[in-house]
Design a protein around this motif. Structure first.
Motif, PDB file in Angstrom:
ATOM      1  N   VAL A 143      33.071 -29.774 112.033  1.00  0.00           N
ATOM      2  CA  VAL A 143      34.240 -30.636 112.213  1.00  0.00           C
ATOM      3  C   VAL A 143      33.786 -32.055 111.885  1.00  0.00           C
ATOM      4  O   VAL A 143      32.909 -32.612 112.553  1.00  0.00           O
ATOM      5  CB  VAL A 143      34.810 -30.543 113.641  1.00  0.00           C
ATOM      6  CG1 VAL A 143      35.901 -31.588 113.855  1.00  0.00           C
ATOM      7  CG2 VAL A 143      35.359 -29.143 113.900  1.00  0.00           C
ATOM      8  N   ASN A 144      34.370 -32.624 110.866  1.00  0.00           N
ATOM      9  CA  ASN A 144      33.959 -33.900 110.297  1.00  0.00           C
ATOM     10  C   ASN A 144      34.763 -35.034 110.933  1.00  0.00           C
ATOM     11  O   ASN A 144      35.989 -35.071 110.820  1.00  0.00           O
ATOM     12  CB  ASN A 144      34.204 -33.834 108.782  1.00  0.00           C
ATOM     13  CG  ASN A 144      33.726 -35.060 108.037  1.00  0.00           C
ATOM     14  OD1 ASN A 144      32.973 -35.872 108.557  1.00  0.00           O
ATOM     15  ND2 ASN A 144      34.187 -35.201 106.803  1.00  0.00           N
ATOM     16  N   ILE A 145      34.071 -35.970 111.609  1.00  0.00           N
ATOM     17  CA  ILE A 145      34.756 -37.084 112.288  1.00  0.00           C
ATOM     18  C   ILE A 145      34.274 -38.380 111.635  1.00  0.00           C
ATOM     19  O   ILE A 145      33.264 -38.958 112.028  1.00  0.00           O
ATOM     20  CB  ILE A 145      34.470 -37.088 113.806  1.00  0.00           C
ATOM     21  CG1 ILE A 145      34.583 -35.678 114.387  1.00  0.00           C
ATOM     22  CG2 ILE A 145      35.437 -38.024 114.521  1.00  0.00           C
ATOM     23  CD1 ILE A 145      34.159 -35.568 115.842  1.00  0.00           C
ATOM     24  N   CYS A 146      34.998 -38.822 110.630  1.00  0.00           N
ATOM     25  CA  CYS A 146      34.535 -39.911 109.776  1.00  0.00           C
ATOM     26  C   CYS A 146      35.154 -41.254 110.179  1.00  0.00           C
ATOM     27  O   CYS A 146      35.986 -41.330 111.074  1.00  0.00           O
ATOM     28  CB  CYS A 146      34.853 -39.599 108.314  1.00  0.00           C
ATOM     29  SG  CYS A 146      36.605 -39.291 107.993  1.00  0.00           S
ATOM     30  N   LYS A 147      34.735 -42.297 109.481  1.00  0.00           N
ATOM     31  CA  LYS A 147      35.175 -43.669 109.737  1.00  0.00           C
ATOM     32  C   LYS A 147      35.724 -44.271 108.454  1.00  0.00           C
ATOM     33  O   LYS A 147      35.138 -44.091 107.379  1.00  0.00           O
ATOM     34  CB  LYS A 147      33.985 -44.505 110.235  1.00  0.00           C
ATOM     35  CG  LYS A 147      34.329 -45.936 110.652  1.00  0.00           C
ATOM     36  CD  LYS A 147      34.987 -45.983 112.009  1.00  0.00           C
ATOM     37  CE  LYS A 147      35.170 -47.409 112.501  1.00  0.00           C
ATOM     38  NZ  LYS A 147      35.823 -47.457 113.823  1.00  0.00           N
ATOM     39  N   MET A 148      36.826 -45.001 108.539  1.00  0.00           N
ATOM     40  CA  MET A 148      37.377 -45.697 107.373  1.00  0.00           C
ATOM     41  C   MET A 148      36.583 -46.979 107.135  1.00  0.00           C
ATOM     42  O   MET A 148      36.603 -47.891 107.965  1.00  0.00           O
ATOM     43  CB  MET A 148      38.854 -46.033 107.581  1.00  0.00           C
ATOM     44  CG  MET A 148      39.453 -46.827 106.407  1.00  0.00           C
ATOM     45  SD  MET A 148      41.078 -47.503 106.758  1.00  0.00           S
ATOM     46  CE  MET A 148      42.090 -46.048 106.504  1.00  0.00           C
ATOM     47  N   LYS A 149      35.910 -47.040 105.959  1.00  0.00           N
ATOM     48  CA  LYS A 149      35.107 -48.216 105.632  1.00  0.00           C
ATOM     49  C   LYS A 149      35.072 -48.428 104.126  1.00  0.00           C
ATOM     50  O   LYS A 149      35.256 -47.501 103.351  1.00  0.00           O
ATOM     51  CB  LYS A 149      33.661 -48.052 106.136  1.00  0.00           C
ATOM     52  CG  LYS A 149      33.509 -47.888 107.636  1.00  0.00           C
ATOM     53  CD  LYS A 149      32.046 -47.948 108.058  1.00  0.00           C
ATOM     54  CE  LYS A 149      31.286 -46.711 107.620  1.00  0.00           C
ATOM     55  NZ  LYS A 149      29.869 -46.761 108.091  1.00  0.00           N
ATOM     56  N   THR A 150      34.775 -49.648 103.741  1.00  0.00           N
ATOM     57  CA  THR A 150      34.465 -49.916 102.337  1.00  0.00           C
ATOM     58  C   THR A 150      33.041 -49.461 102.053  1.00  0.00           C
ATOM     59  O   THR A 150      32.225 -49.280 102.956  1.00  0.00           O
ATOM     60  CB  THR A 150      34.598 -51.411 102.042  1.00  0.00           C
ATOM     61  OG1 THR A 150      33.908 -52.165 103.042  1.00  0.00           O
ATOM     62  CG2 THR A 150      36.051 -51.842 102.010  1.00  0.00           C
ATOM     63  N   HIS A 151      32.746 -49.299 100.760  1.00  0.00           N
ATOM     64  CA  HIS A 151      31.432 -48.821 100.348  1.00  0.00           C
ATOM     65  C   HIS A 151      31.108 -49.420  98.993  1.00  0.00           C
ATOM     66  O   HIS A 151      31.907 -49.329  98.054  1.00  0.00           O
ATOM     67  CB  HIS A 151      31.435 -47.289 100.280  1.00  0.00           C
ATOM     68  CG  HIS A 151      30.078 -46.677 100.178  1.00  0.00           C
ATOM     69  ND1 HIS A 151      29.446 -46.460  98.974  1.00  0.00           N
ATOM     70  CD2 HIS A 151      29.215 -46.248 101.136  1.00  0.00           C
ATOM     71  CE1 HIS A 151      28.262 -45.913  99.197  1.00  0.00           C
ATOM     72  NE2 HIS A 151      28.082 -45.775 100.496  1.00  0.00           N
ATOM     73  N   MET A 152      29.946 -50.043  98.875  1.00  0.00           N
ATOM     74  CA  MET A 152      29.626 -50.778  97.660  1.00  0.00           C
ATOM     75  C   MET A 152      29.421 -49.875  96.449  1.00  0.00           C
ATOM     76  O   MET A 152      29.616 -50.311  95.316  1.00  0.00           O
ATOM     77  CB  MET A 152      28.378 -51.642  97.875  1.00  0.00           C
ATOM     78  CG  MET A 152      28.603 -52.824  98.800  1.00  0.00           C
ATOM     79  SD  MET A 152      29.886 -53.979  98.220  1.00  0.00           S
ATOM     80  CE  MET A 152      31.261 -53.565  99.304  1.00  0.00           C
ATOM     81  N   LEU A 153      29.060 -48.627  96.657  1.00  0.00           N
ATOM     82  CA  LEU A 153      28.859 -47.722  95.527  1.00  0.00           C
ATOM     83  C   LEU A 153      30.154 -47.019  95.150  1.00  0.00           C
ATOM     84  O   LEU A 153      30.519 -46.964  93.978  1.00  0.00           O
ATOM     85  CB  LEU A 153      27.775 -46.690  95.858  1.00  0.00           C
ATOM     86  CG  LEU A 153      27.400 -45.721  94.733  1.00  0.00           C
ATOM     87  CD1 LEU A 153      26.803 -46.478  93.547  1.00  0.00           C
ATOM     88  CD2 LEU A 153      26.406 -44.673  95.235  1.00  0.00           C
ATOM     89  N   GLU A 154      30.876 -46.483  96.129  1.00  0.00           N
ATOM     90  CA  GLU A 154      32.061 -45.669  95.860  1.00  0.00           C
ATOM     91  C   GLU A 154      33.375 -46.364  96.201  1.00  0.00           C
ATOM     92  O   GLU A 154      34.421 -45.735  96.193  1.00  0.00           O
ATOM     93  CB  GLU A 154      31.964 -44.348  96.638  1.00  0.00           C
ATOM     94  CG  GLU A 154      30.727 -43.511  96.344  1.00  0.00           C
ATOM     95  CD  GLU A 154      30.716 -42.922  94.931  1.00  0.00           C
ATOM     96  OE1 GLU A 154      31.782 -42.917  94.271  1.00  0.00           O
ATOM     97  OE2 GLU A 154      29.635 -42.486  94.490  1.00  0.00           O
ATOM     98  N   ARG A 155      33.342 -47.654  96.520  1.00  0.00           N
ATOM     99  CA  ARG A 155      34.488 -48.476  96.911  1.00  0.00           C
ATOM    100  C   ARG A 155      34.936 -48.220  98.351  1.00  0.00           C
ATOM    101  O   ARG A 155      35.195 -49.153  99.082  1.00  0.00           O
ATOM    102  CB  ARG A 155      35.688 -48.292  95.964  1.00  0.00           C
ATOM    103  CG  ARG A 155      35.408 -48.669  94.522  1.00  0.00           C
ATOM    104  CD  ARG A 155      36.624 -48.394  93.656  1.00  0.00           C
ATOM    105  NE  ARG A 155      36.302 -48.529  92.252  1.00  0.00           N
ATOM    106  CZ  ARG A 155      36.619 -49.575  91.499  1.00  0.00           C
ATOM    107  NH1 ARG A 155      37.272 -50.577  92.037  1.00  0.00           N
ATOM    108  NH2 ARG A 155      36.291 -49.604  90.220  1.00  0.00           N
ATOM    109  N   MET A 156      35.076 -46.941  98.737  1.00  0.00           N
ATOM    110  CA  MET A 156      35.409 -46.617 100.127  1.00  0.00           C
ATOM    111  C   MET A 156      34.658 -45.368 100.539  1.00  0.00           C
ATOM    112  O   MET A 156      34.281 -44.540  99.712  1.00  0.00           O
ATOM    113  CB  MET A 156      36.921 -46.430 100.319  1.00  0.00           C
ATOM    114  CG  MET A 156      37.538 -45.240  99.602  1.00  0.00           C
ATOM    115  SD  MET A 156      37.422 -43.649 100.521  1.00  0.00           S
ATOM    116  CE  MET A 156      38.511 -43.947 101.900  1.00  0.00           C
ATOM    117  N   THR A 157      34.413 -45.249 101.834  1.00  0.00           N
ATOM    118  CA  THR A 157      33.776 -44.057 102.376  1.00  0.00           C
ATOM    119  C   THR A 157      34.672 -43.469 103.447  1.00  0.00           C
ATOM    120  O   THR A 157      35.193 -44.185 104.306  1.00  0.00           O
ATOM    121  CB  THR A 157      32.372 -44.360 102.933  1.00  0.00           C
ATOM    122  OG1 THR A 157      31.873 -43.205 103.617  1.00  0.00           O
ATOM    123  CG2 THR A 157      32.371 -45.524 103.903  1.00  0.00           C
TER     124      THR A 157
END
Length: 392
Positions: A143-157
């Protein structure tokens, strides 16, 4: 093509997280494994940071998902993530982030993320194997519990990128070297998501990170919980909330082409829970709820390869730069650089490290792990000019 469902539930504060998570998951009504299966909760535990910094999954969201599963009768639950740093283990980081405390309340032990084993993936289109943490190999479902963030390689993670944490920590750098740009890395992530597809994805977008993400940006209140069984669709809706065109994010593009999920708007149904229940679509979400001033890179200059610009490609790529006023010379950027011949080093006894951009693969591991947020991505004036005038 069958539509993917993404639930978008309003959640103005972390005090409302349990109610929002329960409501979102009840609406999603995802098919789940049998109750005797071992479930691994996979939060984002990038590095040591307090919950208010929006670097990691907030403990209130993690706790709500854990409680939901407990209430559904799952007794064999573990949690874990392989952090981005080699200097601290999962227990130390999860304690600092507040996740371990929530896990203890629910009787959820930490899985083994201190070692891993290479696992072949012959069906991979780009990646044929990964070194996977022991705790992942021992689980029946993620069960994947992720966070909304920007990312310098992929723009967003978001959901797709968060799964990179199942790769054993010491081998993350080698993966970046093997897949050294945003497109190659996105393809590898798509293979990883197909190899270990989580049964459920929940995104903490109550407080997100904008700007110099995924660790050095600033907190941006968004006020949402997202849930889906499709990580590409979930990330697509998250892009709409950022007012970022989803097709600019390589993980969306290759996630769809590799069969991980849907990013085309016509193949995504959004169920909006803002009080009343409303069935809508991605375009409406972006128009009504997209945050126009969300600080994320929207330029298109680094999207793919453009033949007539090939000679200028080195000038178009983003590169990490060090703010000498913030840098304390700790050397974590040097240690984090995965290149065999370090692209960032202390030269001639200098107190501040310097880059050799001929060696830099632009993975931004240095920027991710800098504890003083002294490293950011610089976009060249030529790239900004092209974005503004040629709209490539």
């Amino acid at each position: 093509m069958e539509k993917s469902k993404v639930v978008l539930c309003r959640c103005e504060s972390y005090g409302e997280a349990e109610n929002a998570v329960f409501r979102a998951l009840a609406e999603l009504d995802a098919p789940m494994p049998q109750k005797d299966k071992r479930i691994l909760l996979k939060p984002n535990l990038l590095t040591k940071a307090s919950p208010d910094k929006a670097v990691t999954t907030h403990p209130a969201v993690f706790g709500a998902v854990g409680k939901y599963l407990r209430d559904k009768g799952y007794s064999d639950i573990t949690y874990g993530d392989s952090p981005g740093t080699h200097f601290m283990g999962t227990l130390q980081i999860s304690t600092a982030c507040g996740i371990h405390g929530e896990a203890e309340k629910l009787g959820i032990p930490l899985a083994d993320f201190e070692g891993g084993e290479e696992m072949p993936y012959p069906d991979g289109k780009s990646a044929k194997s990964f070194i996977i943490c022991n705790g992942v190999r021992e689980a029946d479902a993620i069960v994947n519990i992720c966070k909304m963030k920007t990312h310098m390689l992929e723009r967003m993670t978001g959901a797709q990128k968060n799964l990179f944490g199942i790769v054993y920590g010491f081998n993350k750098g080698a993966t970046h070297v093997k897949y050294p740009n945003s497109v190659a890395f996105a393809k590898a992530l798509a293979d990883l998501n197909n190899m270990f597809p989580p049964v459920l994805h929940v995104m903490d977008a109550v407080d997100a990170m904008e700007g110099n993400g995924p660790s050095g940006g600033t907190v941006k209140h968004m006020g949402w919980i997202l849930a889906s069984t499709d990580p590409v669709a979930l990330d697509t809706v998250a892009c709409c909330l950022m007012d970022l065109a989803p097709q600019l994010v390589p993980t969306n593009t290759y996630g769809e082409s590799y069969g991980v999920g849907n990013t085309a708007f016509e193949n995504i149904e959004v169920v909006l829970l803002t009080g009343e229940r409303e069935v809508t679509d991605c375009a409406t979400v972006r128009e009504k709820y997209g945050v126009k001033d969300f600080d994320v890179y929207r330029g298109a200059a680094d999207k793919g390869k453009i033949k007539h610009l090939a000679p200028f490609e080195p000038l178009l790529r983003k590169k990490p730069v060090i703010d000498k006023d913030k840098c304390v010379g700790c050397g974590i950027c040097v240690e984090s650089c995965p290149a065999e011949k370090k692209a960032v080093t202390f030269k001639d006894g200098a107190k501040i490290p310097a880059y050799d951009y001929k060696l830099c693969i632009r993975c931004f591991c240095c920027q991710e792990m800098c504890p003083k947020h002294a490293i950011s991505a610089k976009v060249s004036p030529l790239a900004r000019f092209i974005d503004r005038n040629w709209k490539i």
